[in-house]
Design a protein around this motif. Structure first.
Motif, PDB file in Angstrom:
ATOM      1  N   GLY A   1      22.683 -22.655 -38.112  1.00 52.83           N
ATOM      2  CA  GLY A   1      21.612 -23.113 -38.055  1.00 52.83           C
ATOM      3  C   GLY A   1      21.470 -24.321 -36.745  1.00 52.83           C
ATOM      4  O   GLY A   1      22.301 -24.911 -36.955  1.00 52.83           O
ATOM      5  N   GLU A   2      20.324 -24.280 -36.061  1.00 55.63           N
ATOM      6  CA  GLU A   2      20.239 -25.516 -35.093  1.00 55.63           C
ATOM      7  C   GLU A   2      18.884 -25.975 -35.331  1.00 55.63           C
ATOM      8  O   GLU A   2      18.022 -24.978 -35.308  1.00 55.63           O
ATOM      9  N   LYS A   3      18.513 -27.218 -35.360  1.00 55.11           N
ATOM     10  CA  LYS A   3      17.194 -27.586 -35.555  1.00 55.11           C
ATOM     11  C   LYS A   3      16.519 -27.309 -34.512  1.00 55.11           C
ATOM     12  O   LYS A   3      16.911 -26.953 -33.309  1.00 55.11           O
TER      13      LYS A   3
ATOM     14  N   ASN B   1       9.616 -38.985 -40.620  1.00 56.51           N
ATOM     15  CA  ASN B   1      10.810 -38.664 -40.988  1.00 56.51           C
ATOM     16  C   ASN B   1      10.746 -37.439 -42.022  1.00 56.51           C
ATOM     17  O   ASN B   1       9.913 -37.006 -42.603  1.00 56.51           O
ATOM     18  N   ALA B   2      11.770 -36.479 -41.975  1.00 57.99           N
ATOM     19  CA  ALA B   2      11.694 -35.202 -42.877  1.00 57.99           C
ATOM     20  C   ALA B   2      13.102 -34.725 -42.886  1.00 57.99           C
ATOM     21  O   ALA B   2      14.065 -35.302 -42.115  1.00 57.99           O
ATOM     22  N   THR B   3      13.393 -34.128 -44.161  1.00 53.39           N
ATOM     23  CA  THR B   3      14.597 -33.472 -44.545  1.00 53.39           C
ATOM     24  C   THR B   3      14.181 -32.055 -45.398  1.00 53.39           C
ATOM     25  O   THR B   3      13.266 -31.996 -45.542  1.00 53.39           O
ATOM     26  N   ASP B   4      15.436 -31.420 -45.515  1.00 51.05           N
ATOM     27  CA  ASP B   4      15.208 -30.206 -46.289  1.00 51.05           C
ATOM     28  C   ASP B   4      16.703 -29.733 -46.985  1.00 51.05           C
ATOM     29  O   ASP B   4      17.720 -30.459 -46.489  1.00 51.05           O
ATOM     30  N   ASP B   5      16.640 -28.491 -47.395  1.00 49.12           N
ATOM     31  CA  ASP B   5      17.741 -28.136 -47.917  1.00 49.12           C
ATOM     32  C   ASP B   5      18.706 -27.293 -47.237  1.00 49.12           C
ATOM     33  O   ASP B   5      20.212 -27.175 -47.318  1.00 49.12           O
ATOM     34  N   LEU B   6      18.337 -27.064 -45.849  1.00 50.66           N
ATOM     35  CA  LEU B   6      19.163 -26.331 -44.723  1.00 50.66           C
ATOM     36  C   LEU B   6      19.873 -27.415 -43.832  1.00 50.66           C
ATOM     37  O   LEU B   6      20.956 -26.872 -43.223  1.00 50.66           O
TER      38      LEU B   6
ATOM     39  N   PRO C   1      14.203 -30.461 -38.821  1.00 53.74           N
ATOM     40  CA  PRO C   1      14.543 -29.380 -39.817  1.00 53.74           C
ATOM     41  C   PRO C   1      13.362 -28.323 -39.951  1.00 53.74           C
ATOM     42  O   PRO C   1      12.274 -28.982 -39.612  1.00 53.74           O
ATOM     43  N   LYS C   2      13.645 -27.699 -40.705  1.00 55.02           N
ATOM     44  CA  LYS C   2      12.477 -26.624 -41.265  1.00 55.02           C
ATOM     45  C   LYS C   2      11.212 -27.188 -41.907  1.00 55.02           C
ATOM     46  O   LYS C   2      10.129 -26.510 -42.075  1.00 55.02           O
ATOM     47  N   SER C   3      11.305 -28.500 -42.688  1.00 56.51           N
ATOM     48  CA  SER C   3      10.306 -28.967 -43.364  1.00 56.51           C
ATOM     49  C   SER C   3       9.244 -29.503 -42.517  1.00 56.51           C
ATOM     50  O   SER C   3       8.351 -29.893 -43.402  1.00 56.51           O
ATOM     51  N   THR C   4       9.216 -29.609 -41.089  1.00 61.35           N
ATOM     52  CA  THR C   4       8.324 -30.301 -40.685  1.00 61.35           C
ATOM     53  C   THR C   4       7.946 -29.225 -39.474  1.00 61.35           C
ATOM     54  O   THR C   4       8.695 -28.238 -39.278  1.00 61.35           O
ATOM     55  N   SER C   5       7.254 -29.723 -38.335  1.00 61.94           N
ATOM     56  CA  SER C   5       6.798 -28.867 -37.093  1.00 61.94           C
ATOM     57  C   SER C   5       6.623 -29.818 -35.954  1.00 61.94           C
ATOM     58  O   SER C   5       6.302 -30.906 -36.149  1.00 61.94           O
TER      59      SER C   5
END
Length: 467
Positions: free
Chosen positions: A189-191, A311-316, A343-347
């Motif tokens: 996975g890559e951001k 700022n954002a983070t997630d499980d992956l 990460p996937k939790s933002t856009s």
């Protein structure tokens, strides 16, 4: 039947001097993308063209079928006995050297078991390894009835990856691809990426005449400078800052920082931030310029996006990062670039909204320049498991795939992952060793040797997988 570890190790040992010589030859080429030297047969500039020529000559010398796609990209093949293709892709272009080197960045040095030079790790060293891995396959009767193996050689990774975009438009995608422009054990996975420019109109009556810093948007600036209307004698000495006279009524302020890749800003110090704080703390600004410097100080206050509320983070993935890579004086404006990995939790929409809101409060012009999607490959897929098995064989012990902030060529292909050689788990790195995009970029020869063994095993096994 797979080749034995003894056979592979013997091949690497017997050819190591030639492999290092090939890396040295590529490192000596200043393959920095340059539109000023671009032409019909050199779309990314003279340096990348020269590096591609050099690598294709190497491929031919190693007995591979080399092909030049008009300077856009190149590849070298080991033909197969059945349909299908596995591939690797590495890049031959590099970022500018920047300051802080203890030796010539374009002359390979051997020091304490390390190879030192721009590109030894990102990505000329790994590119040479993939060519020699293909050499092994072409000269050893590894297996019958295998797929073709293609070694792709890019020349535009650092400045846009348009070479890979061209390739997938003009050639069939491989069944599976890995890029060595990455980390161990396997990067599945890559951001996502987001780039912007923040511009502030210069104050003709202000104290800041000119400002510049950084080399590329995706690296933390190691140096920065400003020409100001002030006397050098009136400004204090400060760590990381040098002030010198620059003509009648003018001074030049030079700032030093600690550079590094945008995807991993921990431990870096932006020279632009050092410069901004010096000007602000010493009142080297008009009222209008102070407002802009205060904004810039916010930009450099953190690398987690909290200054912009993004700022954002997630499980992956690891948390979002954002850095300000370059600054320049352009068309009557001071223009600051940002490089964000999310990460996937933002856009990208949320990131744009947060930065634009802060810009509006300070009267700074905002423009989104680029947005890139994130990559995630199911780690249970069998090709990924093959890579993990090869890693375990050569490095010892089971390992799990990881996700990273860096963006690589893997995003440009339907089924691709990253596969080393950054982050050797057994390395105890000396303090002088620099990372990718920084000064004193270096990689241990032991690490590269083990990477080559791993790549040989991986390509051998991937090429015989049945659909």
């Amino acid at each position: 039947m797979a080749s034995s570890k003894e056979c592979i190790s013997r091949f690497v040992d017997n050819n190591w001097s030639a492999i290092v010589a090939d890396i040295a030859e590529l490192v000596s080429i200043q393959s920095i993308g340059d539109s000023a030297t671009a032409g019909p047969d050199a779309p990314w500039g003279k340096g990348p063209r020269d590096a591609l020529n050099c690598a294709l000559r190497m491929a031919s010398r190693l007995g591979l079928q080399a092909h030049d796609c008009g300077g856009i990209i190149g590849f070298a093949d080991v033909p197969g006995e059945r349909d299908g293709q596995v591939a690797t892709i590495a890049h031959l272009d590099v970022v500018p050297a920047g300051p802080g080197w203890s030796s010539d960045p374009f002359a390979l040095q051997r020091r304490e078991g390390y190879l030192v030079g721009r590109g030894v790790l990102d990505d000329k060293g790994p590119a040479v390894l993939t060519l020699w891995a293909a050499r092994f396959l072409s000269t050893h009767d590894c297996a019958a009835d295998r797929k073709a193996v293609r070694i792709l050689l890019g020349a535009n990774e650092e400045t846009g990856m348009d070479d890979a975009r061209w390739y997938v438009r003009n050639y069939a995608a491989p069944d599976f691809l890995f890029t060595p422009d990455s980390a161990w054990p396997v990067v599945c996975g890559e951001k996502g990426s987001h780039n912007a420019e923040l511009a502030w109109k210069c104050d003709p009556q202000g104290k800041i005449v000119e400002i510049a810093g950084g080399t590329v948007r995706n690296a933390v600036a190691a140096s920065a400078r400003a020409v100001i209307r002030a006397s050098a004698d009136e400004l204090p000495a400060e760590k990381g800052v040098t002030v010198r006279a620059a003509g009648a009524g003018l001074s030049e302020v030079l700032a030093r920082g600690t550079g590094g890749h945008a995807a991993e800003p921990g431990g870096t110090v932006s020279a632009i931030g050092v410069l901004v704080r010096f000007l602000l703390q010493n009142g080297v600004c008009s009222v209008r310029e102070r407002r802009w410097l205060e904004f810039e100080n916010i930009v450099f206050s953190s690398t987690d996006g909290s200054a912009f509320g993004i700022n954002a983070t997630d499980d992956l993935f690891t948390p979002l990062t954002i850095i300000s890579g370059t600054i320049e004086t352009r068309d009557g404006h001071f223009v600051q670039t940002t490089d964000c990995r999310y990460p996937k939790s933002t856009s990208p929409d949320a990131i744009s909204a947060g930065i634009e809101k802060e810009c509006a409060e300070y009267g700074v012009e905002y423009a989104e320049i680029h947005r890139g999607s994130l990559l995630y490959v199911d780690p249970t897929r069998r090709e990924v498991q093959v890579l993990l098995d090869c890693y375990a064989e050569w490095f010892g012990g089971a390992a799990k795939p990881v996700t990273l902030g860096g963006g690589t060529y893997a995003k440009r292909f339907p089924y691709a992952v990253g596969f080393g050689p950054i982050g050797d788990p057994d390395e105890s790195t000396p303090s002088w060793v620099g990372g990718i995009h920084g000064a004193n970029e270096a990689v241990s020869e032991r690490s590269l040797r083990r990477a080559l063994c791993t790549y040989i095993s991986a390509l051998e096994r991937l090429s015989v997988l049945r659909d």
